[in-house]
Design a protein around this motif. Structure first.
Motif, mmCIF file in Angstrom:
data_model
loop_
_atom_site.group_PDB
_atom_site.id
_atom_site.type_symbol
_atom_site.label_atom_id
_atom_site.label_comp_id
_atom_site.label_asym_id
_atom_site.label_seq_id
_atom_site.Cartn_x
_atom_site.Cartn_y
_atom_site.Cartn_z
ATOM 1 N N GLU A 1 0.813 -1.219 0.000
ATOM 2 C CA GLU A 1 0.000 0.000 0.000
ATOM 3 C C GLU A 1 0.844 1.266 0.000
ATOM 4 N N SER A 2 2.126 1.138 0.333
ATOM 5 C CA SER A 2 2.964 2.340 0.398
ATOM 6 C C SER A 2 4.418 1.959 0.209
ATOM 7 N N TRP A 3 5.234 2.994 -0.032
ATOM 8 C CA TRP A 3 6.687 2.844 -0.116
ATOM 9 C C TRP A 3 7.326 3.998 0.647
ATOM 10 N N PRO A 4 8.294 3.713 1.546
ATOM 11 C CA PRO A 4 8.775 2.407 1.983
ATOM 12 C C PRO A 4 7.644 1.540 2.546
ATOM 13 N N LEU A 5 7.896 0.248 2.651
ATOM 14 C CA LEU A 5 6.847 -0.668 3.079
ATOM 15 C C LEU A 5 6.393 -0.325 4.489
ATOM 16 N N PRO A 6 5.092 -0.391 4.734
ATOM 17 C CA PRO A 6 4.578 0.038 6.036
ATOM 18 C C PRO A 6 5.046 -0.811 7.209
ATOM 19 N N ASP A 7 5.452 -2.063 6.948
ATOM 20 C CA ASP A 7 5.860 -2.934 8.052
ATOM 21 C C ASP A 7 7.366 -3.049 8.204
ATOM 22 N N GLN A 8 8.131 -2.163 7.548
ATOM 23 C CA GLN A 8 9.591 -2.259 7.684
ATOM 24 C C GLN A 8 10.010 -2.038 9.132
ATOM 25 N N GLN A 9 10.984 -2.786 9.562
ATOM 26 C CA GLN A 9 11.565 -2.636 10.893
ATOM 27 C C GLN A 9 13.011 -2.185 10.713
ATOM 28 N N LEU A 10 13.263 -0.930 11.008
ATOM 29 C CA LEU A 10 14.603 -0.383 10.818
ATOM 30 C C LEU A 10 15.522 -0.949 11.890
ATOM 31 N N THR A 11 16.432 -1.813 11.463
ATOM 32 C CA THR A 11 17.243 -2.612 12.379
ATOM 33 C C THR A 11 18.700 -2.202 12.277
ATOM 34 N N ALA A 12 19.304 -1.871 13.409
ATOM 35 C CA ALA A 12 20.695 -1.411 13.439
ATOM 36 C C ALA A 12 21.653 -2.598 13.529
ATOM 37 N N PHE A 13 22.580 -2.645 12.597
ATOM 38 C CA PHE A 13 23.691 -3.596 12.638
ATOM 39 C C PHE A 13 24.949 -2.781 12.933
ATOM 40 N N ASN A 14 25.491 -2.955 14.125
ATOM 41 C CA ASN A 14 26.666 -2.189 14.534
ATOM 42 C C ASN A 14 27.919 -2.690 13.824
ATOM 43 N N LEU A 15 28.748 -1.739 13.391
ATOM 44 C CA LEU A 15 30.043 -2.101 12.821
ATOM 45 C C LEU A 15 31.027 -2.316 13.963
ATOM 46 N N ILE A 16 31.709 -3.418 13.884
ATOM 47 C CA ILE A 16 32.805 -3.703 14.802
ATOM 48 C C ILE A 16 33.990 -4.111 13.938
ATOM 49 N N PRO A 17 35.220 -4.103 14.461
ATOM 50 C CA PRO A 17 36.377 -4.328 13.591
ATOM 51 C C PRO A 17 36.315 -5.602 12.761
ATOM 52 N N ASP A 18 35.592 -6.620 13.228
ATOM 53 C CA ASP A 18 35.576 -7.869 12.472
ATOM 54 C C ASP A 18 34.184 -8.273 12.010
ATOM 55 N N GLY A 19 33.228 -7.325 11.991
ATOM 56 C CA GLY A 19 31.924 -7.752 11.512
ATOM 57 C C GLY A 19 30.802 -6.749 11.691
ATOM 58 N N LEU A 20 29.562 -7.269 11.466
ATOM 59 C CA LEU A 20 28.313 -6.542 11.669
ATOM 60 C C LEU A 20 27.496 -7.321 12.695
ATOM 61 N N THR A 21 26.956 -6.626 13.677
ATOM 62 C CA THR A 21 26.223 -7.324 14.719
ATOM 63 C C THR A 21 25.062 -6.491 15.220
ATOM 64 N N THR A 22 23.984 -7.168 15.574
ATOM 65 C CA THR A 22 22.867 -6.480 16.221
ATOM 66 C C THR A 22 23.085 -6.380 17.727
ATOM 67 N N GLU A 23 24.165 -6.989 18.209
ATOM 68 C CA GLU A 23 24.524 -6.867 19.620
ATOM 69 C C GLU A 23 25.271 -5.555 19.852
ATOM 70 N N SER A 24 25.582 -5.279 21.092
ATOM 71 C CA SER A 24 26.329 -4.073 21.425
ATOM 72 C C SER A 24 27.690 -4.066 20.734
ATOM 73 N N ALA A 25 28.105 -2.867 20.309
ATOM 74 C CA ALA A 25 29.422 -2.733 19.664
ATOM 75 C C ALA A 25 30.548 -2.683 20.681
ATOM 76 N N GLY A 26 30.212 -2.609 21.951
ATOM 77 C CA GLY A 26 31.228 -2.617 22.990
ATOM 78 C C GLY A 26 31.973 -1.297 23.111
ATOM 79 N N GLU A 27 33.170 -1.377 23.641
ATOM 80 C CA GLU A 27 33.984 -0.181 23.841
ATOM 81 C C GLU A 27 34.493 0.347 22.498
ATOM 82 N N GLY A 28 35.002 1.566 22.536
ATOM 83 C CA GLY A 28 35.483 2.179 21.313
ATOM 84 C C GLY A 28 36.664 1.445 20.707
ATOM 85 N N SER A 29 36.678 1.399 19.370
ATOM 86 C CA SER A 29 37.789 0.793 18.637
ATOM 87 C C SER A 29 37.875 1.482 17.279
ATOM 88 N N GLU A 30 38.889 1.135 16.504
ATOM 89 C CA GLU A 30 39.064 1.828 15.227
ATOM 90 C C GLU A 30 39.892 0.976 14.268
#
Length: 562
Positions: free
Chosen positions: A362-391
């Motif tokens: 019925e619409s765009w973007p889709l009405p049921d989209q769930q905007l989900t955060a994947f945190n960047l960490i030095p070795d991957g993408l995770t929906t868990e906490s990114a932890g302490e600062g790194s670079e």
């Protein structure tokens, strides 16, 4: 009878067996003569005399010949194939191009100059006034000829009832500049490269009766004053050095929103998932107007609806016919009663409901989209906490191109997915970055990694120049995405070593990442076509977690009940 996306039976049968082609010049309000081809249906070899609706295209790409045959039959949209269903079809050369008189400024975007914008009005009303026309006019075409339909909307000819713009623009600068990544002065942007005037003129086809090419030669003489490119226009509000106007603003349909809406003209916009920037315009066109409207998103690359048909069975010509039958003939076929959005999803298996790959919304973007955060960490993408600062730090490589992008890039990959995940919409990256230089370019891509390591890339890319990272409220519905003014005044250079947040969106996507697959984000910091080279070569640093939470926001769609 059947009428739903991709299917149409019992409403509009093919009843004419051929066509007659004629060509002529028609005068514009300033006296400029525009070359036009007109195809009228025949019945048993005789030209049909009853008035019929007209479908026409305004093109910078040769009104007569395209793809080894007739433009009207081969150019995406292929309206000549609708002629047997009771339509007159016409194709006109832009002013200043091929057989048309006048001068052109901007090659395939020349319709946006003020003296050319009204040509679509005059051509439309000329077609409406002909004895073989019912006075109900539609337009078709893709890319630049999708844009010429948007041009027509900005002048709102009263006889124009419906348009079908594929891969059209809405706000042209972000696409034209690669997210603010305008090339150095002297290197034209990809939309303003200009053309080869002499090559175009050699291919020009005279109109009927001009057997000695007297009129054609006179038209070609006027082309010598053409200006092929706007010249250096690095910012959204730049005054084009060759045109003397704010070119990106003047040629963006969103500036004419009130006129378009007041016209009430029906709009069916179309885009492809694998076409990069041109896919933006149709989505924004659909979202920002109150006109009667629909939106279809297919797979494949720019304007390649032939592949869509061969690989999925979905025929864009059926959608054109349903739409034009309703708006130009008054056929009550239900096309405007169904869900307004039809979209394809890669790797979607819904054979249980008879629509493998295709869905409606019925619409765009889709009405049921769930905007989900994947945190960047030095070795991957995770929906868990990114932890302490790194670079992570890396030196800029100026030789990045499509062939080596993944080999040279920094990669962030999820764990194996435990279940199928549909991602449909516009991803957004929030990236914390610092640099030893005063500016940085970021190019990001998302791809699908199979269990055996095979990567599939669906042209899901985002870009941003760090000095143009500023955001502000958009002057139109920006689909909830970061809006960058991209003006010279909004430019803010980096302070070496100081982290800043860059937020930018990607080209739209619709893909099911299967269980056992991984989602991968790859980052690079140069494009060999646009990134200025500085010495010493800069070092960029990516920052994660704590006070600098770099993250990829994905529009996840909940699984449909079985």
């Amino acid at each position: 009878m059947q009428s739903f996306p991709g299917h149409y039976q019992g409403y509009s049968e093919a009843e004419y067996d051929g066509y007659e082609l004629s060509s002529r010049y028609i005068p514009m309000r300033d006296g400029t003569q525009i070359a036009i081809d007109v195809f009228r249906p025949t019945d048993n070899g005789e030209v049909v005399t009853e008035p019929l609706p007209v479908l026409w295209m305004h093109t910078p790409y040769h009104r007569r010949n395209y793809g080894g045959g007739l433009t009207a039959e081969n150019y995406p949209g292929k309206a000549l194939r609708l002629l047997p269903h009771g339509y007159v079809v016409a194709v006109a050369d832009f002013r200043g191009l091929f057989a048309s008189f006048g001068t052109n400024e901007g090659d395939n975007r020349g319709e946006w100059q003020e003296h050319a914008r009204w040509d679509s009005y005059d051509i439309t009303e000329w077609l409406a006034a002909q004895p073989w026309s019912t006075g109900n006019i539609g337009m078709w075409g893709c890319s630049a000829t999708g844009g010429s339909q948007m041009q027509a909307l900005t002048v709102a000819p009263p006889s124009l009832k419906a348009v079908f713009p594929m891969s059209c623009e809405w706000d042209i600068y972000p696409f034209a500049s690669f997210g603010g990544m305008a090339p150095p002065q002297g290197v034209p942007t990809r939309l303003m490269r200009g053309g080869d005037r002499e090559a175009r003129d050699r291919m020009s086809v005279p109109v009927d009766g001009d057997t000695e090419r007297v009129l054609l030669d006179a038209a070609i003489d006027e082309h010598t004053d053409n200006i092929e490119t706007a010249g250096y226009t690095p910012f959204r509000d730049s005054v084009a050095e060759n045109f003397g106007n704010q070119w990106w603003l003047q040629s963006s349909p969103h500036r004419y929103k009130d006129t378009i809406e007041a016209s009430g003209i029906a709009i069916y916009s179309a885009a492809n998932l694998d076409e990069e920037g041109p896919g933006y315009g149709p989505a924004f066109t659909f979202n920002n107007l109150t006109n009667p409207r629909k939106f279809v998103i297919g797979p494949a690359t720019h304007c390649d609806w032939t592949t869509v048909m061969s690989e999925t069975g979905f025929d864009i010509l059926i959608e054109e016919l349903r739409f034009f039958d309703h708006w130009l003939k008054g056929i009550d076929n239900g096309v405007m009663d169904e869900a307004p959005v039809t979209y394809y999803t890669y790797n979607l298996d819904r054979s249980d409901i008879g629509l493998p790959g295709w869905q409606t919304a019925e619409s765009w973007p889709l009405p049921d989209q769930q905007l989900t955060a994947f945190n960047l960490i030095p070795d991957g993408l995770t929906t868990e906490s990114a932890g302490e600062g790194s670079e992570i730090s890396t030196q800029v490589d100026y030789e990045i191109n499509n062939d080596n992008f993944w080999e040279k890039g920094i990669q962030f990959t999820t764990d194996l997915l435990s279940h199928d995940m549909q991602i449909t919409g516009h991803p957004v990256l929030h990236l914390w970055l610092s640099s030893t230089a005063k500016d940085a370019d970021v190019v990001a891509r998302i791809d699908d990694i199979a269990p055996d390591g095979t990567a599939t890339y669906y042209t899901v890319e985002g870009r941003l120049r760090a000095s143009l990272r500023a955001t502000e409220p958009a002057p139109y519905d920006n689909l909830g995405l970061p809006y960058h003014p991209f003006t010279e005044d909004s430019q803010e250079m980096l302070q070496p070593g100081e982290p800043v947040e860059l937020a930018f969106d990607f080209y739209m996507m619709s893909n099911v990442f299967k269980a056992g697959h991984r989602i991968r984000l790859t980052l690079n910091f140069a494009d060999e076509r646009t990134t200025p080279r500085v010495s010493p070569t800069p070092e960029n640093t990516l920052h994660f977690g704590a006070e600098t939470p770099s993250r990829l926001i994905l529009p996840v769609i909940p699984a449909a009940p079985m």
